[in-house]
Design an enzyme around this catalytic site. Structure first.
Site, mmCIF file in Angstrom:
data_model
loop_
_atom_site.group_PDB
_atom_site.id
_atom_site.type_symbol
_atom_site.label_atom_id
_atom_site.label_comp_id
_atom_site.label_asym_id
_atom_site.label_seq_id
_atom_site.Cartn_x
_atom_site.Cartn_y
_atom_site.Cartn_z
ATOM 1 N N TYR A 258 17.377 50.979 36.234
ATOM 2 C CA TYR A 258 16.221 50.032 36.641
ATOM 3 C C TYR A 258 16.783 48.757 37.724
ATOM 4 O O TYR A 258 16.348 48.091 37.590
ATOM 5 C CB TYR A 258 15.511 50.189 35.676
ATOM 6 C CG TYR A 258 14.784 51.259 34.499
ATOM 7 C CD1 TYR A 258 13.388 51.387 34.981
ATOM 8 C CD2 TYR A 258 15.314 52.184 33.861
ATOM 9 C CE1 TYR A 258 12.338 52.038 34.826
ATOM 10 C CE2 TYR A 258 14.261 53.145 32.966
ATOM 11 C CZ TYR A 258 13.379 53.244 33.820
ATOM 12 O OH TYR A 258 13.019 54.425 33.558
ATOM 13 N N TYR B 7 15.646 58.723 41.427
ATOM 14 C CA TYR B 7 15.542 58.076 40.191
ATOM 15 C C TYR B 7 16.760 58.332 39.607
ATOM 16 O O TYR B 7 17.312 59.496 39.228
ATOM 17 C CB TYR B 7 13.871 58.641 39.355
ATOM 18 C CG TYR B 7 14.110 58.570 37.466
ATOM 19 C CD1 TYR B 7 13.962 56.838 37.163
ATOM 20 C CD2 TYR B 7 14.937 58.951 37.328
ATOM 21 C CE1 TYR B 7 14.107 57.068 35.890
ATOM 22 C CE2 TYR B 7 15.023 58.697 35.513
ATOM 23 C CZ TYR B 7 14.239 57.258 35.155
ATOM 24 O OH TYR B 7 14.440 56.712 33.983
ATOM 25 N N LYS C 231 10.730 47.907 26.469
ATOM 26 C CA LYS C 231 9.168 49.017 26.096
ATOM 27 C C LYS C 231 9.064 48.063 24.349
ATOM 28 O O LYS C 231 8.692 48.195 23.934
ATOM 29 C CB LYS C 231 10.046 50.229 25.511
ATOM 30 C CG LYS C 231 10.222 50.561 27.600
ATOM 31 C CD LYS C 231 9.594 50.190 27.636
ATOM 32 C CE LYS C 231 9.776 51.744 29.479
ATOM 33 N NZ LYS C 231 10.961 50.989 30.136
#
Ligand SMILES: *Cc1c(COP(=O)(O)O)cnc(C)c1O
Length: 345
Positions: free
Chosen positions: A289, A263, A49
């Protein structure tokens, strides 16, 4: 210039290293596995990010914003990196965290990334139920701040819009340059595919720079039928925004075989990937992830999709602090699999 015409708040020192994983490559029987260390982008503990935030916060500053609003799941790496970067630039962050995952550990809303959100000085944090319309919540937050005379800048979930994705067009160019410098022919690139900006930015960048690598996104949430059009749509918008070669759905590869139960719910193969990377290479992957993306890489090697002698680059997008919110299942996996231990006979 392609990228320098956009405002950018420099938050890290680039390039991130591109390293060969020798023990893992040997373990896998001769596929050459490399890692692009975007876990080492530094700011706020690092991760993908930061690259997006350079362009997003660059735009926020250019617009004269004095507050940042964003959102994510409770253990969001994006929110953690946003708070750190915005605080460094003197901007307060207002975040909304979605309780997206059922059956979490007792300390899930306190530890890991949430603890760091507080450490980095988050201005306000609000927890909402799973399935909440997060964009609507951010709009409500923005109205509240505007009523107080503030100029809020909204960063979408995961920093995934055309501005944020410029960070991954930048990364595509950076990797292509490193490949030239290291005389490396990259055959495949593997990356986690979530809110899509990372995957889409790389896809648009690789296409624009004619790198011709096989880019494989490993979905961490959605089935292929949902994720492919999502990434293709985002990549198409980026290409149009930049004025580079168009990206079509056929250019986008997504594998959703490693999502597991959903998720933020690690599967057996997620933990296998996390433990192998740690014990063979000293790399910290995460349960949400990179553990899933790396499980995808292992699976594609084992199925013969990636072949002996080929060069595969794994984009390490960070996230290791999330492990602290999954202490129990990790310890259980380690106990049940002593054969993976580095010194096993
Ligand atoms: C957000 C995130 C991703 C996914 O990136 P997107 O751009 O949202 O698809 C991958 N890995 C980690 C560690 C992340 O925090």
């Amino acid at each position: 210039m392609l990228l320098t015409r956009f405002p950018r708040a420099v938050l890290t020192t680039l390039p991130t290293p591109l390293e060969k994983l020798d023990r893992l490559s040997a373990y896998l029987g001769g596929v050459n596995v490399w890692v692009k260390r975007d876990d080492l982008t530094g700011m706020g503990g690092g991760g993908n990010k930061v690259r997006k935030l350079e362009y997003l916060l660059g735009e926020a500053l250019a617009q004269g914003a004095d507050a940042i609003i964003t959102q994510g799941a409770v253990q969001s790496n994006h929110v953690r990196q946003t708070v750190a970067a915005a605080s460094k630039l003197g901007l307060p962050t207002y975040a909304i965290l979605e309780r997206r995952i059922k059956d979490t550990a007792a300390n899930f809303e306190v530890t890991g990334n949430v603890l760091l959100d507080h450490l980095f000085g988050i201005k306000a944090v609000r927890f909402v139920a799973g399935g909440t319309d997060m964009n609507k919540e951010m709009a409500i937050e923005a109205e509240k701040l505007k009523a107080l005379g503030k100029k809020p800048y909204i960063i979408p979930g995961g920093g995934s819009n055309v501005v944020g994705a410029l960070g991954y067009v930048h990364a595509a160019l950076e990797l292509a340059n490193q490949a030239v410098e290291q005389q490396l022919k990259i055959d495949h690139v593997v990356v986690a595919s979530g809110s899509s900006g990372t995957h889409a930015g790389l896809a648009a960048g690789f296409k624009a720079f004619s790198t011709q690598v096989n880019l494989v996104g490993i979905s961490v949430r959605q089935p292929e039928a949902v994720q492919i059009p999502k990434v293709a749509d985002e990549a198409g918008k980026i290409a149009e925004f930049l004025g580079v070669a168009a990206v079509a759905a056929k250019d986008i590869i997504v594998n959703s075989d490693y999502v597991g139960a959903g998720y933020g719910v690690p599967a057996e193969h997620t933990w296998e990937a996390v433990v192998l990377a740690a014990q063979l290479e000293g790399l910290i992957l995460d349960p949400v992830y990179t553990g899933k993306a790396f499980a995808g890489l292992l699976g594609l090697v084992r199925s013969g999709a990636f072949k002996k002698g080929e060069n595969v680059v794994f984009f390490h997008t960070g996230g290791g602090f999330g492990l602290f919110a999954y202490e129990e299942p990790l310890l259980e996996y380690l106990k049940a699999h002593p054969e993976l231990a580095v010194n096993a006979a």
